[in-house]
Scaffold this motif. Structure first.
Motif, PDB file in Angstrom:
ATOM      1  N   PHE A  13     -27.289 -22.533  34.899  1.00  0.00           N
ATOM      2  CA  PHE A  13     -28.585 -23.112  35.226  1.00  0.00           C
ATOM      3  C   PHE A  13     -29.698 -22.067  35.108  1.00  0.00           C
ATOM      4  CE2 PHE A  13     -26.236 -26.321  38.035  1.00  0.00           C
ATOM      5  CZ  PHE A  13     -26.279 -27.301  37.052  1.00  0.00           C
ATOM      6  N   THR A  14     -29.405 -20.860  35.581  1.00  0.00           N
ATOM      7  CA  THR A  14     -30.415 -19.798  35.542  1.00  0.00           C
ATOM      8  C   THR A  14     -30.836 -19.502  34.107  1.00  0.00           C
ATOM      9  OG1 THR A  14     -29.505 -18.813  37.559  1.00  0.00           O
ATOM     10  CG2 THR A  14     -30.913 -17.416  36.192  1.00  0.00           C
ATOM     11  N   LEU A  15     -29.882 -19.396  33.213  1.00  0.00           N
ATOM     12  CA  LEU A  15     -30.200 -19.119  31.816  1.00  0.00           C
ATOM     13  C   LEU A  15     -30.780 -20.343  31.111  1.00  0.00           C
ATOM     14  CD1 LEU A  15     -27.048 -17.020  30.821  1.00  0.00           C
ATOM     15  CD2 LEU A  15     -29.325 -16.194  31.441  1.00  0.00           C
ATOM     16  N   GLU A  16     -30.357 -21.513  31.515  1.00  0.00           N
ATOM     17  CA  GLU A  16     -30.818 -22.745  30.847  1.00  0.00           C
ATOM     18  C   GLU A  16     -32.302 -22.988  31.048  1.00  0.00           C
ATOM     19  OE1 GLU A  16     -30.013 -27.583  31.206  1.00  0.00           O
ATOM     20  OE2 GLU A  16     -28.477 -26.159  31.868  1.00  0.00           O
ATOM     21  N   PHE A  17     -32.806 -22.722  32.265  1.00  0.00           N
ATOM     22  CA  PHE A  17     -34.200 -23.038  32.564  1.00  0.00           C
ATOM     23  C   PHE A  17     -35.131 -21.828  32.476  1.00  0.00           C
ATOM     24  CE2 PHE A  17     -31.760 -26.326  34.889  1.00  0.00           C
ATOM     25  CZ  PHE A  17     -32.249 -27.432  34.212  1.00  0.00           C
ATOM     26  N   LEU A  18     -34.584 -20.653  32.213  1.00  0.00           N
ATOM     27  CA  LEU A  18     -35.420 -19.456  32.104  1.00  0.00           C
ATOM     28  C   LEU A  18     -36.489 -19.580  31.012  1.00  0.00           C
ATOM     29  CD1 LEU A  18     -36.067 -16.617  33.068  1.00  0.00           C
ATOM     30  CD2 LEU A  18     -34.256 -15.750  31.554  1.00  0.00           C
ATOM     31  N   PRO A  19     -36.197 -20.193  29.845  1.00  0.00           N
ATOM     32  CA  PRO A  19     -37.263 -20.328  28.842  1.00  0.00           C
ATOM     33  C   PRO A  19     -38.471 -21.110  29.345  1.00  0.00           C
ATOM     34  CG  PRO A  19     -35.124 -20.709  27.830  1.00  0.00           C
ATOM     35  CD  PRO A  19     -34.897 -20.637  29.314  1.00  0.00           C
ATOM     36  N   PHE A  20     -38.265 -22.102  30.194  1.00  0.00           N
ATOM     37  CA  PHE A  20     -39.396 -22.880  30.698  1.00  0.00           C
ATOM     38  C   PHE A  20     -40.147 -22.125  31.789  1.00  0.00           C
ATOM     39  CE2 PHE A  20     -36.901 -26.048  28.541  1.00  0.00           C
ATOM     40  CZ  PHE A  20     -37.869 -26.855  27.970  1.00  0.00           C
ATOM     41  N   PHE A  21     -39.432 -21.347  32.586  1.00  0.00           N
ATOM     42  CA  PHE A  21     -40.109 -20.466  33.535  1.00  0.00           C
ATOM     43  C   PHE A  21     -40.987 -19.469  32.785  1.00  0.00           C
ATOM     44  CE2 PHE A  21     -40.332 -16.601  36.113  1.00  0.00           C
ATOM     45  CZ  PHE A  21     -40.766 -17.110  37.328  1.00  0.00           C
ATOM     46  N   ALA A  22     -40.438 -18.884  31.724  1.00  0.00           N
ATOM     47  CA  ALA A  22     -41.214 -17.936  30.916  1.00  0.00           C
ATOM     48  C   ALA A  22     -42.398 -18.620  30.255  1.00  0.00           C
ATOM     49  CB  ALA A  22     -40.306 -17.302  29.859  1.00  0.00           C
ATOM     50  N   LEU A  23     -42.229 -19.876  29.843  1.00  0.00           N
ATOM     51  CA  LEU A  23     -43.342 -20.621  29.253  1.00  0.00           C
ATOM     52  C   LEU A  23     -44.458 -20.818  30.272  1.00  0.00           C
ATOM     53  CD1 LEU A  23     -44.705 -22.301  27.070  1.00  0.00           C
ATOM     54  CD2 LEU A  23     -43.263 -24.238  27.741  1.00  0.00           C
ATOM     55  N   GLY A  24     -44.096 -21.103  31.514  1.00  0.00           N
ATOM     56  CA  GLY A  24     -45.107 -21.229  32.558  1.00  0.00           C
ATOM     57  C   GLY A  24     -45.868 -19.927  32.764  1.00  0.00           C
ATOM     58  N   VAL A  25     -45.164 -18.810  32.734  1.00  0.00           N
ATOM     59  CA  VAL A  25     -45.820 -17.502  32.845  1.00  0.00           C
ATOM     60  C   VAL A  25     -46.785 -17.308  31.681  1.00  0.00           C
ATOM     61  CG1 VAL A  25     -45.439 -14.996  32.793  1.00  0.00           C
ATOM     62  CG2 VAL A  25     -43.916 -16.469  34.136  1.00  0.00           C
ATOM     63  N   LEU A  26     -46.344 -17.655  30.487  1.00  0.00           N
ATOM     64  CA  LEU A  26     -47.172 -17.495  29.292  1.00  0.00           C
ATOM     65  C   LEU A  26     -48.440 -18.350  29.378  1.00  0.00           C
ATOM     66  CD1 LEU A  26     -47.175 -16.190  26.426  1.00  0.00           C
ATOM     67  CD2 LEU A  26     -46.162 -18.318  25.607  1.00  0.00           C
ATOM     68  N   LEU A  27     -48.301 -19.600  29.821  1.00  0.00           N
ATOM     69  CA  LEU A  27     -49.458 -20.489  29.906  1.00  0.00           C
ATOM     70  C   LEU A  27     -50.473 -19.977  30.927  1.00  0.00           C
ATOM     71  CD1 LEU A  27     -47.827 -24.047  29.759  1.00  0.00           C
ATOM     72  CD2 LEU A  27     -49.054 -22.844  27.947  1.00  0.00           C
ATOM     73  N   TYR A  28     -50.004 -19.392  32.006  1.00  0.00           N
ATOM     74  CA  TYR A  28     -50.955 -18.881  32.998  1.00  0.00           C
ATOM     75  C   TYR A  28     -51.679 -17.634  32.486  1.00  0.00           C
ATOM     76  CZ  TYR A  28     -53.110 -17.260  37.252  1.00  0.00           C
ATOM     77  OH  TYR A  28     -54.045 -16.846  38.172  1.00  0.00           O
ATOM     78  N   LEU A  29     -50.948 -16.758  31.832  1.00  0.00           N
ATOM     79  CA  LEU A  29     -51.557 -15.512  31.377  1.00  0.00           C
ATOM     80  C   LEU A  29     -52.692 -15.766  30.383  1.00  0.00           C
ATOM     81  CD1 LEU A  29     -48.366 -13.298  30.959  1.00  0.00           C
ATOM     82  CD2 LEU A  29     -50.134 -13.068  32.709  1.00  0.00           C
ATOM     83  N   ASP A  30     -52.568 -16.830  29.600  1.00  0.00           N
ATOM     84  CA  ASP A  30     -53.628 -17.188  28.643  1.00  0.00           C
ATOM     85  C   ASP A  30     -54.122 -18.598  28.947  1.00  0.00           C
ATOM     86  OD1 ASP A  30     -55.376 -16.881  26.591  1.00  0.00           O
ATOM     87  OD2 ASP A  30     -53.898 -16.882  24.984  1.00  0.00           O
ATOM     88  N   ARG A  31     -54.307 -18.872  30.236  1.00  0.00           N
ATOM     89  CA  ARG A  31     -54.545 -20.238  30.705  1.00  0.00           C
ATOM     90  C   ARG A  31     -55.844 -20.845  30.190  1.00  0.00           C
ATOM     91  NH1 ARG A  31     -55.004 -16.444  34.301  1.00  0.00           N
ATOM     92  NH2 ARG A  31     -56.820 -16.202  35.649  1.00  0.00           N
ATOM     93  N   ARG A  32     -56.887 -20.047  30.052  1.00  0.00           N
ATOM     94  CA  ARG A  32     -58.167 -20.611  29.622  1.00  0.00           C
ATOM     95  C   ARG A  32     -58.103 -21.130  28.186  1.00  0.00           C
ATOM     96  NH1 ARG A  32     -59.422 -16.356  32.873  1.00  0.00           N
ATOM     97  NH2 ARG A  32     -60.790 -16.803  34.648  1.00  0.00           N
TER      98      ARG A  32
END
Length: 410
Positions: A203-222
C-alpha cells in the motif's frame, strides 16, 4: 488562499469508506461495484490531498517540527483506535462470517478455524494511517526532490498549458509507479512476503506516486493547480475504455500485471482531476456544513468498521444479505459515528486528542464554547493535521506561530 473544496473532497472520501467496508458484509453486486469504483479514486485522491497539504507543514514549521507534529497527530488516533476497537471488530467480523459461538478470549488466543472468511488482517481500515506515518517521515525528502524538479527549466516548459501539463504528470506518475512496482516485486516481497507487513509495504508503495503528485501540485500551485483541477472528459473516456478492455481481457497486454496497474493509474489521475474540478466548482468558499463534515469525518472513519459489525450482529444479519440491508447498516453507522463525534468527542479535549489528534494549546483549556473555532477551513497557512500545536516554550517579543486555532488534518 483557502482550499475549501479539499475539505469537501476529504469528507466525501472518508464517508465513502463506510459504503466500501459495508460491502464486506456480503457479496452484493451493487455494493461491490461501489467498492470497485472507490478503489479507482478514493485513496488516490486522499493521499494526493495529503501530499498537497503536507508541504504546508514543512513551509510553516520546518521539516523536523512538521514531521514531529504529523507523527503525533496521526500516530495517537491510530494507536488508540487500534488498541481499543480493532480487537473487538476483528472478533465480531470472525463471528459474523465463520463461527458465531467463539468467545472473545478464544479468538484472541488464536483458537479459530483454518482459513477463516472475512476481513481479518490486524490493521483493518487503519492501514491508511500507517501509510501516512511512513509518508510523514518521507515528506522532507519528497519535498526536496520535487522542489528541485519544479525549479528546472525543462519541467516549466513541459508543463505549459493543460495538455502538456497532464501529459507530463501522467508520465511522472506512471514512471514512479513502474519503478516502485518493480522494486516491490524484486526486493520487498521476497523480504517481507505477502502477509500483513507485506501488504502495508504494498500500500505504501502503491499510493506514494499520488502523495508525490500532491507535493508537486502544491509547490507549483499557482500555475499547476488551476490546470489540474479541470474536468478531463477525453482522458477519462480514453483511459476508462482502456481499463474496460483490460478487465474484459480484450487486450492481452493490459489484462493483468503492469498493464492493468497502469490502466488503473491513468484512470485515477483523470478521476481525481475531475473530482478536484467538481469540488472547486461546488465549494468555492467556506460552508459550515462542509467544515463540520470534514471535522467529523476522521471520527467516522476511525470508528465505522466497529459499528458496521455491531449493527450487523444486533440485526442478526447473514452474509447472504443484499444491498438494502447493507444500506441500512451504512446509514446507521454514519448516524452513530456522527453522534459520537458531536456529543462525545467534540466537547472533550481528551477525546479530541486521542481520536482526532488535536492537542490542546499551552495555556488553553478546551470547552464547548470553543467548538465553533475547532473547524476552520483549510487554508494555505494551516496545519494539514487539523491539530493544535504541541506545547513548547514561548519566545518573547516574537509573533508566536503556535497561537493558532485548531487546524485541519488530512
Amino acid at each position: 488562499m483557502h482550499y475549501h473544496h479539499l475539505d469537501a473532497l476529504r469528507a466525501v472520501f472518508m464517508l465513502t469508506g463506510v459504503f466500501v467496508h459495508a460491502s464486506t458484509l456480503g457479496h452484493d453486486p451493487i455494493f461491490h461495484g461501489i467498492a470497485y469504483a472507490s478503489s479507482l479514486f478514493r485513496m488516490e485522491g486522499f493521499f494526493l490531498i495529503s501530499g498537497f497539504l503536507s508541504v504546508m507543514l514543512v513551509e510553516k514549521y520546518g521539516a523536523s517540527r512538521a514531521v514531529r507534529r504529523r507523527l503525533a497527530a496521526v500516530g495517537t488516533p491510530f494507536l488508540c483506535t487500534f488498541v481499543l476497537f480493532n480487537p473487538a471488530t476483528l472478533w465480531m467480523t470472525y463471528n459474523f462470517h465463520n463461527d458465531p459461538n467463539i468467545s472473545f478470549l478464544d479468538f484472541m488466543r488464536g483458537r479459530t478455524i483454518p482459513h477463516p472468511q472475512g476481513e481479518l488482517h490486524w490493521t483493518l481500515h487503519l492501514w491508511f494511517l500507517v501509510v501516512l506515518l511512513v509518508y510523514a517521515l518521507c515528506t522532507p525528502v519528497t519535498v526536496t526532490l520535487m522542489s528541485r524538479l519544479v525549479a528546472t527549466a525543462a519541467f516549466q516548459r513541459a508543463t505549459e498549458g493543460r495538455l502538456r501539463m497532464m501529459t507530463t504528470i501522467i508520465s511522472i506518475v506512471v514512471a514512479i509507479t513502474i519503478v516502485l512496482r518493480g522494486a516491490r516485486r524484486a526486493v520487498v516481497e521476497p523480504v517481507l512476503g505477502t502477509g500483513s507487513i507485506g501488504e502495508l509495504a504494498r500500500f505504501t508503495l502503491e499510493f506514494l506516486p499520488f502523495f508525490a503528485l500532491g507535493v508537486l501540485l502544491y509547490l507549483d500551485r499557482r500555475r499547476l493547480l488551476p490546470l489540474y483541477q479541470r474536468p478531463a472528459p477525453v482522458l477519462l473516456a480514453v483511459s476508462g475504455a482502456a481499463l474496460l478492455a483490460a478487465n474484459k481481457g480484450w487486450v492481452p497486454g493490459l489484462a493483468s500485471g503492469t498493464g492493468l496497474v497502469l490502466s488503473e493509474t491513468v484512470v485515477s489521475i483523470a478521476l481525481t482531476a475531475t473530482l478536484f474540478a467538481v469540488g472547486a466548482r461546488l465549494v468555492p468558499g467556506p460552508r459550515a456544513s462542509v467544515r463540520y463534515l470534514a471535522d467529523a469525518s476522521y471520527t467516522v472513519y476511525l470508528l465505522h468498521f466497529f459499528w458496521i459489525y455491531i449493527f450487523a450482529t444486533l440485526l442478526r444479519l447473514h452474509p447472504s444479505l443484499r444491498w438494502p440491508q447493507m444500506l441500512l447498516v451504512t446509514l446507521l453507522t454514519i448516524a452513530m459515528t456522527l453522534a459520537i463525534h458531536h456529543f462525545l468527542i467534540m466537547p472533550s479535549a481528551f477525546l479530541r486528542t486521542i481520536f482526532n489528534g488535536r492537542f490542546p494549546a499551552r495555556g488553553r483549556r478546551g470547552s464547548p464554547s470553543d467548538l465553533p473555532a475547532l473547524v476552520p477551513a483549510v487554508t494555505g497557512a494551516v496545519d494539514a493535521e487539523m491539530t493544535l500545536p504541541l506545547p513548547r516554550a514561548r519566545r518573547p517579543a516574537m509573533a508566536d506561530a503556535d497561537q493558532t486555532q485548531p487546524l485541519r488534518w488530512t
